[in-house]
Scaffold this motif. Structure first.
Motif, PDB file in Angstrom:
ATOM      1  N   ARG A  11     -43.682 -30.243   1.706  1.00 23.17           N
ATOM      2  CA  ARG A  11     -42.654 -29.213   1.518  1.00 23.17           C
ATOM      3  C   ARG A  11     -42.439 -28.420   2.794  1.00 23.17           C
ATOM      4  O   ARG A  11     -41.302 -28.191   3.227  1.00 23.17           O
ATOM      5  CB  ARG A  11     -43.084 -28.270   0.391  1.00 23.17           C
ATOM      6  N   ASP A  12     -43.535 -27.991   3.440  1.00 26.51           N
ATOM      7  CA  ASP A  12     -43.416 -27.172   4.637  1.00 26.51           C
ATOM      8  C   ASP A  12     -42.853 -27.964   5.814  1.00 26.51           C
ATOM      9  O   ASP A  12     -42.114 -27.431   6.640  1.00 26.51           O
ATOM     10  CB  ASP A  12     -44.772 -26.570   5.000  1.00 26.51           C
ATOM     11  N   PHE A 179     -41.407 -27.471  13.805  1.00 23.95           N
ATOM     12  CA  PHE A 179     -42.354 -27.396  12.699  1.00 23.95           C
ATOM     13  C   PHE A 179     -42.718 -28.809  12.259  1.00 23.95           C
ATOM     14  O   PHE A 179     -41.853 -29.678  12.171  1.00 23.95           O
ATOM     15  CB  PHE A 179     -41.736 -26.651  11.508  1.00 23.95           C
ATOM     16  N   ARG A 180     -43.977 -29.002  11.948  1.00 28.47           N
ATOM     17  CA  ARG A 180     -44.395 -30.307  11.439  1.00 28.47           C
ATOM     18  C   ARG A 180     -45.742 -30.174  10.734  1.00 28.47           C
ATOM     19  O   ARG A 180     -46.512 -29.250  11.001  1.00 28.47           O
ATOM     20  CB  ARG A 180     -44.501 -31.337  12.571  1.00 28.47           C
ATOM     21  N   ALA A 181     -45.992 -31.106   9.847  1.00 27.38           N
ATOM     22  CA  ALA A 181     -47.306 -31.225   9.222  1.00 27.38           C
ATOM     23  C   ALA A 181     -48.002 -32.426   9.840  1.00 27.38           C
ATOM     24  O   ALA A 181     -47.369 -33.453  10.098  1.00 27.38           O
ATOM     25  CB  ALA A 181     -47.166 -31.413   7.714  1.00 27.38           C
ATOM     26  N   GLU A 182     -49.292 -32.298  10.115  1.00 24.36           N
ATOM     27  CA  GLU A 182     -50.009 -33.417  10.711  1.00 24.36           C
ATOM     28  C   GLU A 182     -51.478 -33.371  10.308  1.00 24.36           C
ATOM     29  O   GLU A 182     -51.994 -32.343   9.856  1.00 24.36           O
ATOM     30  CB  GLU A 182     -49.875 -33.416  12.229  1.00 24.36           C
ATOM     31  N   ARG A 183     -52.122 -34.500  10.489  1.00 24.89           N
ATOM     32  CA  ARG A 183     -53.558 -34.566  10.220  1.00 24.89           C
ATOM     33  C   ARG A 183     -54.301 -33.895  11.371  1.00 24.89           C
ATOM     34  O   ARG A 183     -54.026 -34.175  12.531  1.00 24.89           O
ATOM     35  CB  ARG A 183     -54.008 -36.018  10.066  1.00 24.89           C
ATOM     36  N   PRO A 184     -55.259 -33.020  11.083  1.00 29.00           N
ATOM     37  CA  PRO A 184     -55.950 -32.307  12.158  1.00 29.00           C
ATOM     38  C   PRO A 184     -56.987 -33.177  12.852  1.00 29.00           C
ATOM     39  O   PRO A 184     -57.502 -34.138  12.282  1.00 29.00           O
ATOM     40  CB  PRO A 184     -56.631 -31.152  11.419  1.00 29.00           C
ATOM     41  N   THR A 185     -57.288 -32.819  14.094  1.00 31.21           N
ATOM     42  CA  THR A 185     -58.412 -33.428  14.785  1.00 31.21           C
ATOM     43  C   THR A 185     -59.706 -32.924  14.145  1.00 31.21           C
ATOM     44  O   THR A 185     -59.713 -31.945  13.387  1.00 31.21           O
ATOM     45  CB  THR A 185     -58.405 -33.047  16.267  1.00 31.21           C
ATOM     46  N   ASP A 186     -60.801 -33.579  14.466  1.00 28.13           N
ATOM     47  CA  ASP A 186     -62.089 -33.127  13.931  1.00 28.13           C
ATOM     48  C   ASP A 186     -62.392 -31.701  14.386  1.00 28.13           C
ATOM     49  O   ASP A 186     -62.955 -30.902  13.626  1.00 28.13           O
ATOM     50  CB  ASP A 186     -63.202 -34.069  14.381  1.00 28.13           C
ATOM     51  N   ARG A 187     -62.026 -31.380  15.624  1.00 30.09           N
ATOM     52  CA  ARG A 187     -62.277 -30.026  16.130  1.00 30.09           C
ATOM     53  C   ARG A 187     -61.491 -28.995  15.330  1.00 30.09           C
ATOM     54  O   ARG A 187     -62.035 -27.960  14.921  1.00 30.09           O
ATOM     55  CB  ARG A 187     -61.912 -29.935  17.610  1.00 30.09           C
ATOM     56  N   LEU A 188     -60.203 -29.257  15.086  1.00 37.27           N
ATOM     57  CA  LEU A 188     -59.399 -28.328  14.295  1.00 37.27           C
ATOM     58  C   LEU A 188     -59.919 -28.221  12.870  1.00 37.27           C
ATOM     59  O   LEU A 188     -59.946 -27.134  12.289  1.00 37.27           O
ATOM     60  CB  LEU A 188     -57.937 -28.780  14.282  1.00 37.27           C
ATOM     61  N   HIS A 218     -49.033 -23.986  20.506  1.00 37.85           N
ATOM     62  CA  HIS A 218     -49.192 -24.772  19.288  1.00 37.85           C
ATOM     63  C   HIS A 218     -50.057 -23.944  18.345  1.00 37.85           C
ATOM     64  O   HIS A 218     -51.202 -23.612  18.677  1.00 37.85           O
ATOM     65  CB  HIS A 218     -49.836 -26.124  19.583  1.00 37.85           C
ATOM     66  N   LEU A 219     -49.489 -23.596  17.202  1.00 38.36           N
ATOM     67  CA  LEU A 219     -50.150 -22.740  16.226  1.00 38.36           C
ATOM     68  C   LEU A 219     -50.505 -23.591  15.016  1.00 38.36           C
ATOM     69  O   LEU A 219     -49.616 -24.101  14.324  1.00 38.36           O
ATOM     70  CB  LEU A 219     -49.229 -21.584  15.836  1.00 38.36           C
ATOM     71  N   TYR A 220     -51.795 -23.750  14.774  1.00 42.26           N
ATOM     72  CA  TYR A 220     -52.284 -24.650  13.730  1.00 42.26           C
ATOM     73  C   TYR A 220     -52.729 -23.822  12.524  1.00 42.26           C
ATOM     74  O   TYR A 220     -53.606 -22.962  12.641  1.00 42.26           O
ATOM     75  CB  TYR A 220     -53.447 -25.486  14.252  1.00 42.26           C
ATOM     76  N   ASN A 221     -52.121 -24.105  11.376  1.00 46.52           N
ATOM     77  CA  ASN A 221     -52.377 -23.339  10.162  1.00 46.52           C
ATOM     78  C   ASN A 221     -52.780 -24.266   9.023  1.00 46.52           C
ATOM     79  O   ASN A 221     -52.188 -25.342   8.868  1.00 46.52           O
ATOM     80  CB  ASN A 221     -51.106 -22.593   9.730  1.00 46.52           C
ATOM     81  N   PRO A 222     -53.759 -23.873   8.199  1.00 45.41           N
ATOM     82  CA  PRO A 222     -53.992 -24.647   6.977  1.00 45.41           C
ATOM     83  C   PRO A 222     -52.686 -24.753   6.197  1.00 45.41           C
ATOM     84  O   PRO A 222     -51.976 -23.760   6.028  1.00 45.41           O
ATOM     85  CB  PRO A 222     -55.034 -23.807   6.224  1.00 45.41           C
ATOM     86  N   ALA A 223     -52.350 -25.946   5.756  1.00 44.19           N
ATOM     87  CA  ALA A 223     -51.021 -26.178   5.181  1.00 44.19           C
ATOM     88  C   ALA A 223     -50.734 -25.321   3.966  1.00 44.19           C
ATOM     89  O   ALA A 223     -49.577 -25.021   3.672  1.00 44.19           O
ATOM     90  CB  ALA A 223     -50.854 -27.656   4.828  1.00 44.19           C
ATOM     91  N   ASP A 224     -51.775 -24.905   3.229  1.00 38.66           N
ATOM     92  CA  ASP A 224     -51.526 -24.093   2.036  1.00 38.66           C
ATOM     93  C   ASP A 224     -51.659 -22.604   2.326  1.00 38.66           C
ATOM     94  O   ASP A 224     -51.677 -21.797   1.410  1.00 38.66           O
ATOM     95  CB  ASP A 224     -52.483 -24.493   0.908  1.00 38.66           C
ATOM     96  N   ARG A 225     -51.741 -22.223   3.623  1.00 30.79           N
ATOM     97  CA  ARG A 225     -51.841 -20.810   3.980  1.00 30.79           C
ATOM     98  C   ARG A 225     -50.787 -20.438   5.008  1.00 30.79           C
ATOM     99  O   ARG A 225     -51.016 -19.636   5.897  1.00 30.79           O
ATOM    100  CB  ARG A 225     -53.242 -20.505   4.532  1.00 30.79           C
ATOM    101  N   PHE A 226     -49.610 -21.041   4.896  1.00 25.60           N
ATOM    102  CA  PHE A 226     -48.534 -20.766   5.846  1.00 25.60           C
ATOM    103  C   PHE A 226     -47.252 -20.592   5.066  1.00 25.60           C
ATOM    104  O   PHE A 226     -47.041 -21.235   4.045  1.00 25.60           O
ATOM    105  CB  PHE A 226     -48.378 -21.920   6.838  1.00 25.60           C
TER     106      PHE A 226
END
Length: 243
Positions: A11-12, A179-188, A218-226
């Motif tokens: 959705r996001d 804006f995009r959704a993506e799979r995070p790296t292990d570090r993220l 680049h601002l990385y947010n948990p997908a359900d907290r944005f």
């Protein structure tokens, strides 16, 4: 990935395409089958994401007519840049901040081109973690053009985030957001304390003063907290109470 989280990520991601103007008003967007293939999920998950966009008044679905974007284009909207600390505190949460790294270095080629820098010209790289009530809310990873903003060389960003410093101290004349959704790296995944199948929602922000590039973030947010609030001006940021 649990379906509750994944449909929000989709959705996001779709919302980002609408707000950014990639999908202009009147455009018929790809169908459920194509979107399911793109995101690697079921049609039911895509349908759930689309239903929420319909409920928000952003798209309309017609039998045999597909799904069409409503409203005004994101290109015509004024986008405000929020201060993460203020958003978290305004929501009634305790704000926490941790600087992860700061260094002056030769930036990667895409960043160098965005700033219009010659090879060998340095920029400042800063990464930090924003928290709400001790819970990770956003990883901010940012390059700042030291040629356009010389004062950045005197900042250590130990107590004030680059986000807040730039908004308060460095004027800009235009900005671009993707804006995009993506799979995070292990570090993220570790920094944001994500479950193995959770995605991140990414805001890529670029600002300029006239023709001089100021920053690429680049601002990385948990997908359900944005969240993105579709109003004039368009606003978006962390939502500590979501999820």
């Amino acid at each position: 990935m649990p379906i509750m989280i994944k449909h929000r990520a989709i959705r996001d991601a779709l919302l980002g395409r609408i707000v950014s103007g990639e999908w202009a008003p009147g455009r018929v967007i790809p169908g459920e089958v194509d979107l399911a293939r793109e995101f690697g999920c079921t049609r039911a998950t895509v349908a759930r994401a689309l239903r929420e966009l319909v409920a928000a008044g952003l798209v309309e679905r017609r039998r045999r007519g597909g799904t069409r974007v409503l409203g005004r284009s994101g290109r015509d909207a004024v986008v405000t840049i929020p201060i993460v600390r203020e958003e978290i505190e305004a929501a009634g949460h305790a704000y926490g901040y941790e600087r992860l790294t700061v260094r002056e270095a030769d930036p990667p080629e895409p960043i160098r081109q965005a700033f219009g820098l010659r090879p060998g010209a340095a920029a400042v790289h800063v990464a930090c973690l924003h928290r709400a009530d001790g819970r990770p809310a956003q990883v901010e990873d940012r390059w700042i053009n030291a040629a356009a903003v010389p004062a950045v060389r005197t900042q250590d960003f130990r107590t004030v985030s680059p986000n807040e410093w730039l908004v308060r101290a460095v004027p800009y004349t235009r900005a671009r957001h993707e804006f995009r959704a993506e799979r995070p790296t292990d570090r993220l995944r570790g920094l944001l304390d994500l479950a193995p199948d959770e995605w991140v929602f990414v805001v890529e922000r670029r600002t300029w003063r006239e023709d001089a590039g100021i920053t690429v973030a680049h601002l990385y947010n948990p997908a359900d907290r944005f969240r993105i609030t579709t109003r004039d001006p368009v606003a978006f940021g962390v939502d500590p109470g979501a999820g």
